[in-house]
Design a protein around this motif. Structure first.
Motif, PDB file in Angstrom:
ATOM      1  N   GLU A   1       0.946  -1.092   0.085  1.00 32.60           N
ATOM      2  CA  GLU A   1      -0.027   0.163   0.105  1.00 32.60           C
ATOM      3  C   GLU A   1       0.727   1.370   0.072  1.00 32.60           C
ATOM      4  O   GLU A   1       0.637   2.207  -0.761  1.00 32.60           O
ATOM      5  N   VAL A   2       1.702   1.283   0.838  1.00 29.97           N
ATOM      6  CA  VAL A   2       2.681   2.385   0.828  1.00 29.97           C
ATOM      7  C   VAL A   2       3.794   2.480  -0.429  1.00 29.97           C
ATOM      8  O   VAL A   2       3.685   3.776  -0.929  1.00 29.97           O
ATOM      9  N   GLN A   3       4.126   1.342  -1.140  1.00 32.75           N
ATOM     10  CA  GLN A   3       4.749   1.328  -2.240  1.00 32.75           C
ATOM     11  C   GLN A   3       3.926   2.082  -3.424  1.00 32.75           C
ATOM     12  O   GLN A   3       4.423   2.872  -4.136  1.00 32.75           O
TER      13      GLN A   3
ATOM     14  N   ARG B   1       7.117   9.496  -0.138  1.00 37.66           N
ATOM     15  CA  ARG B   1       8.378   9.305   0.779  1.00 37.66           C
ATOM     16  C   ARG B   1       7.715   8.415   2.002  1.00 37.66           C
ATOM     17  O   ARG B   1       6.470   8.423   2.207  1.00 37.66           O
ATOM     18  N   VAL B   2       8.820   7.737   2.595  1.00 36.06           N
ATOM     19  CA  VAL B   2       8.291   6.789   3.595  1.00 36.06           C
ATOM     20  C   VAL B   2       9.420   6.996   4.773  1.00 36.06           C
ATOM     21  O   VAL B   2      10.505   6.973   4.710  1.00 36.06           O
ATOM     22  N   ALA B   3       8.867   6.885   6.082  1.00 42.29           N
ATOM     23  CA  ALA B   3       9.642   7.022   7.259  1.00 42.29           C
ATOM     24  C   ALA B   3       9.445   5.534   7.853  1.00 42.29           C
ATOM     25  O   ALA B   3       8.342   5.067   8.224  1.00 42.29           O
ATOM     26  N   PHE B   4      10.578   4.785   8.123  1.00 40.10           N
ATOM     27  CA  PHE B   4      10.549   3.613   8.668  1.00 40.10           C
ATOM     28  C   PHE B   4      10.596   3.530  10.271  1.00 40.10           C
ATOM     29  O   PHE B   4      11.625   4.014  10.640  1.00 40.10           O
ATOM     30  N   ILE B   5       9.617   3.113  10.921  1.00 39.04           N
ATOM     31  CA  ILE B   5       9.709   3.296  12.541  1.00 39.04           C
ATOM     32  C   ILE B   5       9.870   2.054  13.015  1.00 39.04           C
ATOM     33  O   ILE B   5       9.080   1.099  12.697  1.00 39.04           O
ATOM     34  N   ASN B   6      10.636   1.873  14.200  1.00 41.71           N
ATOM     35  CA  ASN B   6      10.831   0.543  14.815  1.00 41.71           C
ATOM     36  C   ASN B   6      11.177   1.097  16.196  1.00 41.71           C
ATOM     37  O   ASN B   6      12.196   1.464  16.346  1.00 41.71           O
ATOM     38  N   HIS B   7      10.237   0.479  17.188  1.00 48.75           N
ATOM     39  CA  HIS B   7      10.531   0.609  18.595  1.00 48.75           C
ATOM     40  C   HIS B   7      10.841   1.888  19.045  1.00 48.75           C
ATOM     41  O   HIS B   7      11.686   2.626  19.923  1.00 48.75           O
ATOM     42  N   GLY B   8       9.896   2.810  18.374  1.00 52.69           N
ATOM     43  CA  GLY B   8       9.864   4.197  18.718  1.00 52.69           C
ATOM     44  C   GLY B   8      10.905   4.947  17.976  1.00 52.69           C
ATOM     45  O   GLY B   8      11.094   6.172  18.280  1.00 52.69           O
TER      46      GLY B   8
ATOM     47  N   ASP C   1       8.030   3.412  -7.514  1.00 53.37           N
ATOM     48  CA  ASP C   1       7.098   2.249  -7.819  1.00 53.37           C
ATOM     49  C   ASP C   1       8.062   0.944  -8.703  1.00 53.37           C
ATOM     50  O   ASP C   1       8.661   1.564  -9.617  1.00 53.37           O
ATOM     51  N   GLU C   2       7.522   0.085  -7.946  1.00 54.25           N
ATOM     52  CA  GLU C   2       8.398  -1.258  -8.785  1.00 54.25           C
ATOM     53  C   GLU C   2       7.924  -1.325 -10.389  1.00 54.25           C
ATOM     54  O   GLU C   2       8.880  -2.167 -11.147  1.00 54.25           O
ATOM     55  N   SER C   3       6.709  -0.854 -10.593  1.00 54.14           N
ATOM     56  CA  SER C   3       6.302  -0.968 -11.910  1.00 54.14           C
ATOM     57  C   SER C   3       6.752   0.082 -12.790  1.00 54.14           C
ATOM     58  O   SER C   3       6.578  -0.015 -14.200  1.00 54.14           O
ATOM     59  N   MET C   4       7.837   0.782 -12.578  1.00 55.06           N
ATOM     60  CA  MET C   4       8.368   1.799 -13.415  1.00 55.06           C
ATOM     61  C   MET C   4       9.472   0.969 -14.419  1.00 55.06           C
ATOM     62  O   MET C   4       9.574  -0.269 -14.391  1.00 55.06           O
ATOM     63  N   ASP C   5       9.614   1.655 -15.681  1.00 51.51           N
ATOM     64  CA  ASP C   5      10.367   1.285 -16.773  1.00 51.51           C
ATOM     65  C   ASP C   5      11.410   0.414 -16.193  1.00 51.51           C
ATOM     66  O   ASP C   5      12.517   1.120 -15.619  1.00 51.51           O
ATOM     67  N   THR C   6      11.662  -0.799 -16.516  1.00 52.41           N
ATOM     68  CA  THR C   6      13.298  -1.547 -16.155  1.00 52.41           C
ATOM     69  C   THR C   6      14.319  -1.191 -17.072  1.00 52.41           C
ATOM     70  O   THR C   6      15.350  -1.641 -16.800  1.00 52.41           O
ATOM     71  N   ASN C   7      14.068  -0.282 -18.097  1.00 52.09           N
ATOM     72  CA  ASN C   7      15.011   0.036 -18.896  1.00 52.09           C
ATOM     73  C   ASN C   7      15.965   1.421 -18.278  1.00 52.09           C
ATOM     74  O   ASN C   7      16.584   2.106 -18.990  1.00 52.09           O
TER      75      ASN C   7
END
Length: 302
Positions: free
Chosen positions: A193-195, A200-207, A217-223
């Motif tokens: 969903e975030v992808q 932008r994304v912040a990765f949070i863990n243990h506060g 997006d992974e669907s972008m042109d692979t070239n």
């Protein structure tokens, strides 16, 4: 313009430190993901952002208004949907929205515009008890958008939705951000969903925020390759854009993000060196979130 700015935020519940000195900001028109496992501190952060609980340390600024000292003006700029929105099931969707509109002195035209934005115009006069979960989520989103807030906060907004409902909700959020220039903060533990939704994304863990990164997006042109370039001096972006194998270039907080044809990075480096640009760093940006999530949150690839 920074719509939301969080600096040095800390929160203890009892003796336990839930949030340990987090900082981030969200620009106008940006969709910002807050990604982490259950218990990472996402909900506690949201409760502070909407003024339900106070931080022990740090500051929250919304459109330049300090949430602690200028609470009313700060929260006036906020709309929020927290999991399943509370709705009057015996009323129609329109009647639910008009209740809010009367309290906030919002015009009927603005209500109708918001109904159209969330795509409920054909079912808005049905009773809410007849709505699917996806339709209730849209109505909750409409309620949060009525006052045309500058900051929209969504806490696990797609919980319980089927794939079709998730796609619909995603498009509505993108449309709101694009058409109204709104900053959107989305808390989630769902990588896909975030992808697909966030810039932008912040990765949070243990506060703790482990990293804040651009989402591609992974669907972008692979070239094409996507790289981050850091130079020791300024360069005109238009000069980069004039190079035939560069598709796009833009300045970010981390440097210059460049999308260029695959395997052309060595050629770009040669061009920069020949033109007396001192390269501090150049690296390829990962396209997927899964690997970064495993690295930052889970401690490595399984």
């Amino acid at each position: 313009m920074k719509v939301l700015e969080v600096k040095g935020l800390k929160k203890k519940l009892g003796k336990r430190e839930i949030i340990k000195d987090i900082s981030f900001s969200i620009e106008e028109g940006e969709i910002f993901g807050f990604l982490g496992p259950n218990g990472a501190g996402k909900t506690t952060t949201i409760r502070m952002l909407v003024g339900l609980i106070n931080a022990n340390e740090g500051s929250i600024s919304i459109c330049g208004h300090d949430l602690k000292t200028d609470t009313e003006k700060a929260l006036k700029e906020v709309g929020a949907v927290v999991e399943n929105p509370e709705l009057y099931k015996y009323l129609s969707g329109r009647e639910n929205l008009m209740q809010i509109a009367r309290i906030r002195n919002i015009s009927k035209d603005q209500v109708n515009e918001t109904i159209k934005l969330v795509g409920l115009e054909h079912r808005i006069d049905d009773k809410v008890r007849k709505y699917s979960l996806g339709m209730k989520q849209r109505l909750g989103l409409a309620a949060s958008l009525l006052s045309n807030p500058k900051l929209l906060i969504l806490d696990e907004p797609t919980n319980g939705l089927d794939p079709s409902g998730i796609l619909d909700f995603r498009e509505v959020v993108k449309k709101a951000a694009n058409e109204r220039g709104m900053a959107v903060f989305i808390s989630s533990h769902i990588l896909s969903e975030v992808q697909h939704l966030c810039n932008r994304v912040a990765f949070i863990n243990h506060g703790i925020i482990e990293s804040v990164e651009n989402v591609l997006d992974e669907s972008m042109d692979t070239n094409t390759d996507i790289i981050c370039l850091k130079l020791l001096q300024e360069i005109d972006i238009n000069k980069l854009l004039s190079i035939e194998y560069i598709n796009s270039a833009r300045k970010t907080d981390d440097g210059i993000e460049i999308i260029l044809l695959s395997n052309k990075t060595p050629e770009l480096i040669k061009y920069l060196v020949n033109n007396n640009y001192a390269i501090q760093e150049v690296f390829k940006i990962r396209k997927g979130l899964e690997q970064r999530y495993m690295e930052l949150v889970e401690g490595g690839i399984r």
